[in-house]
Design a protein around this motif. Structure first.
Motif, PDB file in Angstrom:
ATOM      1  N   UNK A   1      -0.146 -13.640  10.813  1.00 33.77           N
ATOM      2  CA  UNK A   1       0.290 -14.814   9.815  1.00 33.77           C
ATOM      3  C   UNK A   1       1.041 -14.283   8.790  1.00 33.77           C
ATOM      4  N   UNK A   2       0.697 -13.035   8.149  1.00 36.12           N
ATOM      5  CA  UNK A   2       1.303 -12.339   7.212  1.00 36.12           C
ATOM      6  C   UNK A   2       2.868 -11.971   7.756  1.00 36.12           C
ATOM      7  N   UNK A   3       2.755 -11.232   8.933  1.00 36.11           N
ATOM      8  CA  UNK A   3       3.767 -10.792   9.438  1.00 36.11           C
ATOM      9  C   UNK A   3       4.862 -11.457   9.989  1.00 36.11           C
TER      10      UNK A   3
ATOM     11  N   UNK B   1       8.756  -8.347  12.288  1.00 37.52           N
ATOM     12  CA  UNK B   1       7.395  -8.615  12.768  1.00 37.52           C
ATOM     13  C   UNK B   1       6.811  -7.429  13.529  1.00 37.52           C
ATOM     14  N   UNK B   2       7.483  -6.821  14.196  1.00 39.35           N
ATOM     15  CA  UNK B   2       6.604  -5.483  14.866  1.00 39.35           C
ATOM     16  C   UNK B   2       6.343  -4.437  14.079  1.00 39.35           C
ATOM     17  N   UNK B   3       7.251  -4.144  13.247  1.00 44.16           N
ATOM     18  CA  UNK B   3       6.864  -3.026  12.115  1.00 44.16           C
ATOM     19  C   UNK B   3       5.727  -3.503  11.229  1.00 44.16           C
TER      20      UNK B   3
ATOM     21  N   UNK C   1       0.733  -2.628   9.031  1.00 42.06           N
ATOM     22  CA  UNK C   1      -0.622  -3.472   8.299  1.00 42.06           C
ATOM     23  C   UNK C   1      -1.984  -3.175   9.287  1.00 42.06           C
ATOM     24  N   UNK C   2      -1.641  -3.237  10.506  1.00 40.48           N
ATOM     25  CA  UNK C   2      -3.071  -2.932  11.497  1.00 40.48           C
ATOM     26  C   UNK C   2      -3.542  -1.314  11.159  1.00 40.48           C
TER      27      UNK C   2
END
Length: 197
Positions: A45-47, A75-77, A82-83
């Motif tokens: 959601x955040x990305x 989105x990918x970066x 984050x992960x």
């Protein structure tokens, strides 16, 4: 009010702040999601929201509006960054509390004592999923704030046309923008307006 809600469809994502991650993951945890699943859904959601913001910024950039869409790269970066943070903290045993572990535990403890907004989000996330649930909750909060502004003005004896103007101003001024952000401020404004009515 209905016009305000319809206009918000133009920006379903793209309103997040860093604190949003804490509230959404907290709500997902309260909903019964595992720490890992709550983190995955929150990061997605955040990305997605960060990618949406990058896309909008590029669309209005004077020199680069016709360039390639930055959303997929952002989105990918974002997801990788984050992960990586969350995975490292989960591996280190930071699994307590309701928020996803993306910051030191002392910082995360600040959000653990703020259950109000996450509790409010739970039914919306349950019914509509993360993206539409957060959006719907934000619209409900913003619309309620506008109605409460109208009722407060009427309680003070303001004529109906002026009270309606006050309600419209609530929606179009920064308080409407703030109420639509997935954070506690919109809910707090609505609760403050509910007190005198």
């Amino acid at each position: 009010m209905a016009v305000f809600a319809l206009l918000q469809l133009a920006n379903v994502t793209g309103r997040v702040t860093p604190d949003t991650k804490n509230y959404v993951s907290y709500a997902l945890s309260l909903k019964g999601e595992s720490k890992r699943d709550a983190a995955l859904a929150t990061i997605a959601y955040y990305c997605e929201s960060r990618a949406s913001m990058a896309h909008r910024r590029q669309n209005v950039h004077v020199d680069n509006f016709h360039g390639p869409d930055p959303a997929p790269r952002v989105r990918k970066e974002c997801r990788e960054r984050e992960w990586r943070r969350v995975e490292a903290r989960l591996a280190a045993g930071q699994t307590g509390g309701h928020t996803m572990p993306h910051m030191p535990e002392r910082f995360m403890a600040i959000f653990e004592v703020r259950p109000g907004y996450p509790v409010f989000l739970v039914p919306f996330l349950t019914l509509f999923g993360v993206t539409w649930g957060v959006w719907t909750a934000s619209v409900v909060i913003a619309c309620a704030g506008g109605v409460l502004a109208f009722l407060t003005l009427r309680t003070l004896g303001v004529p109906v046309p002026l009270a309606l103007t006050g309600q419209a101003l609530y929606y179009v001024l920064p308080c409407g923008t703030t109420a639509m952000r997935p954070m506690t401020e919109g809910l707090m404004m609505a609760l403050i307006l509910a007190a005198p009515t």
